[in-house]
Write an enzyme that holds these catalytic residues in place. Structure first.
Site, PDB file in Angstrom:
ATOM      1  N   LEU A  45       0.860  -1.184   0.000  1.00  0.00           N
ATOM      2  CA  LEU A  45       0.000   0.000   0.000  1.00  0.00           C
ATOM      3  C   LEU A  45       0.895   1.233   0.000  1.00  0.00           C
ATOM      4  CD1 LEU A  45      -2.881  -0.762   2.557  1.00  0.00           C
ATOM      5  CD2 LEU A  45      -3.131  -0.345   0.109  1.00  0.00           C
ATOM      6  N   ASP A  46       0.551   2.227  -0.827  1.00  0.00           N
ATOM      7  CA  ASP A  46       1.302   3.470  -0.860  1.00  0.00           C
ATOM      8  C   ASP A  46       1.173   4.211   0.469  1.00  0.00           C
ATOM      9  OD1 ASP A  46       2.008   3.047  -3.523  1.00  0.00           O
ATOM     10  OD2 ASP A  46       0.223   4.074  -4.282  1.00  0.00           O
ATOM     11  N   PRO A  47       2.107   5.112   0.767  1.00  0.00           N
ATOM     12  CA  PRO A  47       2.002   5.900   2.009  1.00  0.00           C
ATOM     13  C   PRO A  47       0.679   6.655   2.132  1.00  0.00           C
ATOM     14  CG  PRO A  47       4.201   6.117   1.094  1.00  0.00           C
ATOM     15  CD  PRO A  47       3.395   5.346   0.076  1.00  0.00           C
ATOM     16  N   ALA A  49      -2.168   5.662   1.260  1.00  0.00           N
ATOM     17  CA  ALA A  49      -3.280   4.732   1.474  1.00  0.00           C
ATOM     18  C   ALA A  49      -3.278   4.146   2.878  1.00  0.00           C
ATOM     19  CB  ALA A  49      -3.218   3.610   0.439  1.00  0.00           C
TER      20      ALA A  49
END
Length: 314
Positions: A45-47, A49
């Site tokens: 997961l991206d930062p 998200a």
């Protein structure tokens, strides 16, 4: 070389990743909280998200590449009027576009989202972890290279409008997506903006489910300790999507040595007799001991776990 310490905790857990940290940061925090070195995750997961992250601890790290987490569900906030380098709010604006007034109409939004559903080819964001000639795409993009990634097949199973908001002339849609593994919701936002004659980027993202694992199964990172992890282990059999075969304790040594067992033991918990080529999970005392395949007249273990994986439901 120092010998790896035997893991005291072996299982799958789900954590609710907060906004603002990387997936690598989550793994580091789990290691500290559980005092375990062998920790990994299934699905970055991206930062920007938040939401469901499935974590493997100890022997369960070996399961991470096998899990049937083929569908993901998200709630996304998509802002119209501009595109960014990263296709989300962390990037720089590279294109501004008018926002047609009809985008504030719910029926228009629902038609646009319905048109996104189904199998399709998606060009991933340039700022992604996809490897290009051995170098991550985002590293090339940060170095100023023009990155052109090949389109990849994905599928959007559901795209449902939750709400439309407008503040300070900024129009945002909140959308619930269910998509195939490997889909970039950032790219969906980008392509949606273009499809409706504007530009768009992702401003917030929350993963609400990964396969059968939902937010209701997740632990907050701040609450994570050995006790909570042990009490909230995911069922590895369900996560793997394999039939479970209960095998008597007297066969444990044989299984751990990879010795073939009689295929007469290959009866799943639902009473189904497994056939040649079928894969299954061998369970002893509510713990996952091995993965096996029926080969002719034998049940052949091929992935064995010297420290059994917990969390198997009765």
């Amino acid at each position: 070389m120092a010998k790896r310490r035997v893991s005291q905790l072996n299982g799958l857990i789900a954590v609710d990743k907060p906004v603002g940290i990387t997936s690598h940061d989550v793994v580091a925090r789990v290691r500290r909280a559980l005092n375990e070195r062998r920790v990994g995750h299934a699905g970055t997961l991206d930062p920007l998200a938040s939401g469901v992250m499935v974590i493997g601890v100890g022997q369960a790290t070996r399961l991470l590449g096998m899990l049937t987490l083929d569908t993901k569900s998200y709630v996304a906030e998509i802002a119209f009027g501009s595109e960014t380098t990263t296709d989300d709010a962390e990037g720089e604006v590279v294109r501004s576009a008018p926002c047609p007034p009809e985008l504030a109409d719910r029926a228009t939004a629902e038609r646009a989202l319905a048109a996104m559903m189904g199998p399709q080819m998606q060009v991933p964001p340039a700022y992604s972890a996809i490897s290009v000639n051995g170098v991550r795409s985002y590293k090339r993009a940060r170095a100023g290279e023009d990155v052109e990634l090949a389109a990849r097949p994905i599928e959007v199973f559901d795209a449902s409008l939750i709400a439309i908001t407008s503040q300070n002339d900024a129009l945002t849609w909140m959308v619930a997506f269910t998509v195939s593994k490997g889909t970039y919701v950032r790219a969906l936002a980008r392509d949606l903006g273009r499809a409706v004659g504007s530009g768009a980027h992702l401003t917030a993202l929350r993963r609400t489910a990964s396969g059968s694992v939902s937010l209701g199964s997740c632990l907050a990172l701040d609450d994570l300790c050995v006790r909570t992890a042990c009490n909230h282990m995911l069922d590895p059999i369900q996560a793997l999507g394999l039939p479970a075969v209960d095998v008597a304790e007297r066969y444990r040594a044989d299984v751990l040595c990879g010795k073939r067992l009689s295929s007469s033991l290959a009866v799943a918990r639902d009473g189904r007799l497994l056939g040649d080529g079928d894969r299954c999970a061998i369970v002893m005392a509510h713990e996952l001991v091995a993965l096996a395949t029926v080969q002719g007249s034998a049940l052949a273990p091929h992935d064995v776990f010297p420290q059994p994986i917990g969390g198997v439901q009765p």
